[in-house]
Design an enzyme around this catalytic site. Structure first.
Site, mmCIF file in Angstrom:
data_model
loop_
_atom_site.group_PDB
_atom_site.id
_atom_site.type_symbol
_atom_site.label_atom_id
_atom_site.label_comp_id
_atom_site.label_asym_id
_atom_site.label_seq_id
_atom_site.Cartn_x
_atom_site.Cartn_y
_atom_site.Cartn_z
ATOM 1 N N HIS A 205 -18.278 -4.954 6.610
ATOM 2 C CA HIS A 205 -17.416 -4.710 5.447
ATOM 3 C C HIS A 205 -17.215 -5.924 4.569
ATOM 4 O O HIS A 205 -16.618 -5.833 3.505
ATOM 5 C CB HIS A 205 -16.046 -4.203 5.899
ATOM 6 C CG HIS A 205 -15.184 -5.285 6.482
ATOM 7 N ND1 HIS A 205 -15.352 -5.745 7.758
ATOM 8 C CD2 HIS A 205 -14.181 -6.014 5.948
ATOM 9 C CE1 HIS A 205 -14.480 -6.714 7.992
ATOM 10 N NE2 HIS A 205 -13.759 -6.897 6.912
HETATM 11 C C1 UD1 Z 1 -9.561 -6.376 3.709
HETATM 12 C C2 UD1 Z 1 -9.325 -7.863 4.000
HETATM 13 C C3 UD1 Z 1 -10.278 -8.325 5.092
HETATM 14 C C4 UD1 Z 1 -10.188 -7.428 6.312
HETATM 15 C C5 UD1 Z 1 -10.430 -5.996 5.881
HETATM 16 C C6 UD1 Z 1 -10.361 -5.024 7.017
HETATM 17 C C7 UD1 Z 1 -8.636 -9.273 2.116
HETATM 18 C C8 UD1 Z 1 -9.078 -10.292 1.158
HETATM 19 N N1 UD1 Z 1 -9.595 -8.678 2.852
HETATM 20 O O1 UD1 Z 1 -10.872 -6.259 3.189
HETATM 21 O O2 UD1 Z 1 -9.931 -9.640 5.476
HETATM 22 O O3 UD1 Z 1 -11.143 -7.839 7.256
HETATM 23 O O4 UD1 Z 1 -9.445 -5.641 4.897
HETATM 24 O O5 UD1 Z 1 -10.744 -3.754 6.580
HETATM 25 O O6 UD1 Z 1 -7.456 -9.017 2.245
HETATM 26 N N2 UD1 Z 1 -10.500 0.941 -0.067
HETATM 27 C C9 UD1 Z 1 -10.337 2.294 0.092
HETATM 28 N N3 UD1 Z 1 -9.321 2.727 0.876
HETATM 29 C C10 UD1 Z 1 -8.473 1.884 1.495
HETATM 30 C C11 UD1 Z 1 -8.652 0.513 1.325
HETATM 31 C C12 UD1 Z 1 -9.661 0.057 0.550
HETATM 32 O O7 UD1 Z 1 -11.083 3.073 -0.465
HETATM 33 O O8 UD1 Z 1 -7.563 2.350 2.227
HETATM 34 C C13 UD1 Z 1 -11.605 0.441 -0.881
HETATM 35 C C14 UD1 Z 1 -11.181 0.099 -2.291
HETATM 36 O O9 UD1 Z 1 -12.168 0.503 -3.175
HETATM 37 C C15 UD1 Z 1 -11.112 -1.422 -2.284
HETATM 38 C C16 UD1 Z 1 -12.126 -1.790 -1.233
HETATM 39 O O10 UD1 Z 1 -12.121 -0.707 -0.288
HETATM 40 O O11 UD1 Z 1 -11.384 -1.976 -3.526
HETATM 41 C C17 UD1 Z 1 -11.803 -3.067 -0.549
HETATM 42 O O12 UD1 Z 1 -10.453 -3.045 -0.050
HETATM 43 P P1 UD1 Z 1 -9.603 -4.405 0.034
HETATM 44 O O13 UD1 Z 1 -8.299 -4.153 0.665
HETATM 45 O O14 UD1 Z 1 -9.615 -5.103 -1.275
HETATM 46 O O15 UD1 Z 1 -10.482 -5.321 0.972
HETATM 47 P P2 UD1 Z 1 -11.285 -4.981 2.321
HETATM 48 O O16 UD1 Z 1 -12.724 -5.108 2.031
HETATM 49 O O17 UD1 Z 1 -10.811 -3.744 2.987
#
Ligand code: UD1
Length: 393
Positions: A205
């Site tokens: 991820h």
């Molecule tokens: C975040 C953390 C990372 C952790 C990971 C676990 C930061 C910088 N990163 O990364 O350290 O290892 O979580 O999963 O805080 N999205 C969804 N549904 C959700 C959440 C996210 O669709 O419930 C999608 C969104 O399009 C979003 C993308 O996933 O833009 C990334 O989510 P984000 O929370 O920004 O970072 P992660 O890659 O999940």
């Protein structure tokens, strides 16, 4: 004592859960839970609350996704009035996600004391957003709870006073031990048609792995080769799902794609896996504890104890290296390595006892009968600092 704990993203839930269970044993402890809403899909959030016996958060800030600046700023804006209204004695943050830093920063600026669980870990790679979150959160936290020796070395090198630092072990292992039997009841192996020790688990991820199309294609080519050898289960994170955009399709008969899994199904898969391939941080630790071979698809780790004492190997993102390392794991019986010190299921109890003692001392009301079962760190008395290490497999 009023303890406000923050969760935001998936890896936070299993870190806060045992602290919350422990807090319930202390009637003098008023526990308040805030969810920032960084993760919001049911399978990334609510499912973990249900499975880990976490109560519904007292407040959900509902922040959602955004750029790093937008997400961090939004958490801060929405968290500020919560602190102003509730004035906790301690704001407890865990791990290294954007919500961790955002809430720590908001709290200290309002004069609140912050405690950071999983402090001191360093990848020495400042292109990782988590590394920035870790360094800054540690600098502004009053009490720092550390999982492994490298964390102590890093904090000492960064000039953190030893009387703020406590070596307490790993809260994620508390959760794993608490749920180990329940995980066994999961039917995920049957549902996916898998046999124990005869499949691999893949998770992916990180932006460094999934946001670069060439790198992602390279990993996919390695997976295509590896699934000829054994079934591979791949629970797909939302970020990765978007990057893949359906391109795995049916071309790999031995690849089992799933939605993000709940804690119980996922840990059952990990416990019985022949090997794990991952870019996750926490999974490096869980596999070390369980004695399952782990190939980390990164060039560095902030959790070096998993390589030095545990089951982890850093293989980077080069497809040939991933295949070569996987074949090596599959070709020989695996001898489990050590479990790092204090990864024993007692970490949350150490944290809560230290917090109760320290808050009472801060308030100047003494701490009679509150002998914490872990001591402050005396840098002079601990091993001298180690230089950052590079691991080459
Ligand atoms: C975040 C953390 C990372 C952790 C990971 C676990 C930061 C910088 N990163 O990364 O350290 O290892 O979580 O999963 O805080 N999205 C969804 N549904 C959700 C959440 C996210 O669709 O419930 C999608 C969104 O399009 C979003 C993308 O996933 O833009 C990334 O989510 P984000 O929370 O920004 O970072 P992660 O890659 O999940």
């Amino acid at each position: 004592m009023k303890l406000l704990a923050v969760v935001g993203a998936r890896p936070n839930f299993m870190k806060v859960a045992p602290i919350l269970w422990e807090a319930k044993n202390h009637p003098d402890l008023d526990f308040f839970l805030v969810h920032t809403g960084q993760h919001y899909d049911r399978r990334m959030s609510q499912l973990f609350f249900e499975q880990l016996n976490l109560p519904r958060p007292d407040i959900d800030l509902g922040v959602g996704s955004g750029s790093h600046a937008a997400q961090t700023a939004e958490v801060m804006k929405r968290f500020e009035p919560v602190i102003q209204e509730h004035r906790p004695d301690v704001v407890l943050v865990v791990g290294d996600v954007n919500s961790t830093l955002a809430c720590a920063l908001t709290a200290v600026k309002l004069g609140c004391v912050v405690a950071h669980v999983e402090a001191g870990l360093r990848s020495f790679d400042r292109s990782m957003p988590e590394e920035i979150n870790r360094v800054l959160t540690d600098q502004i936290s009053r009490w720092l709870f550390v999982t492994e020796q490298s964390g102590l070395d890093n904090l000492q090198r960064e000039g953190i006073a030893g009387d703020r630092v406590f070596f307490v072990g790993n809260v994620m292992i508390d959760t794993l031990l608490a749920f180990r039997e329940k995980c066994e009841q999961s039917l995920i192996l049957e549902d996916l048609g898998l046999k124990e020790k005869d499949y691999a688990v893949l998770t992916l991820h990180r932006p460094g792995a999934v946001d670069e199309p060439d790198i992602l294609q390279g990993i996919i080519s390695a997976i295509r080769r590896l699934q000829d050898e054994l079934p591979i289960v791949f629970p797909v994170h939302p970020r990765t799902g978007k990057a893949l955009n359906g391109q795995l399709g049916d071309s790999m008969p031995n690849l089992r794609l799933t939605e993000p899994l709940g804690y119980l199904d996922f840990m059952k898969l990990i416990v019985h896996a022949r090997m794990v391939l991952t870019d996750s941080g926490g999974l490096q630790e869980e596999t070390t504890f369980l004695g399952v071979p782990c190939l980390t698809l990164r060039n560095n780790t902030e959790r070096p104890v998993t390589v030095e004492q545990g089951t982890n190997r850093l293989v980077g993102l080069d497809p040939d290296r991933i295949i070569e390392a996987s074949m090596e794991v599959l070709s020989k019986p695996f001898a489990p390595r050590c479990i790092p010190p204090l990864w024993d299921g007692g970490t949350a109890s150490r944290i809560v006892s230290i917090l109760r003692r320290e808050v009472q001392l801060e308030k100047g009301i003494g701490a009679h009968g509150l002998e914490a079962n872990s001591k402050k760190i005396d840098w002079e008395a601990t091993a001298s600092s180690c230089p950052p290490k590079e691991f080459v497999f």
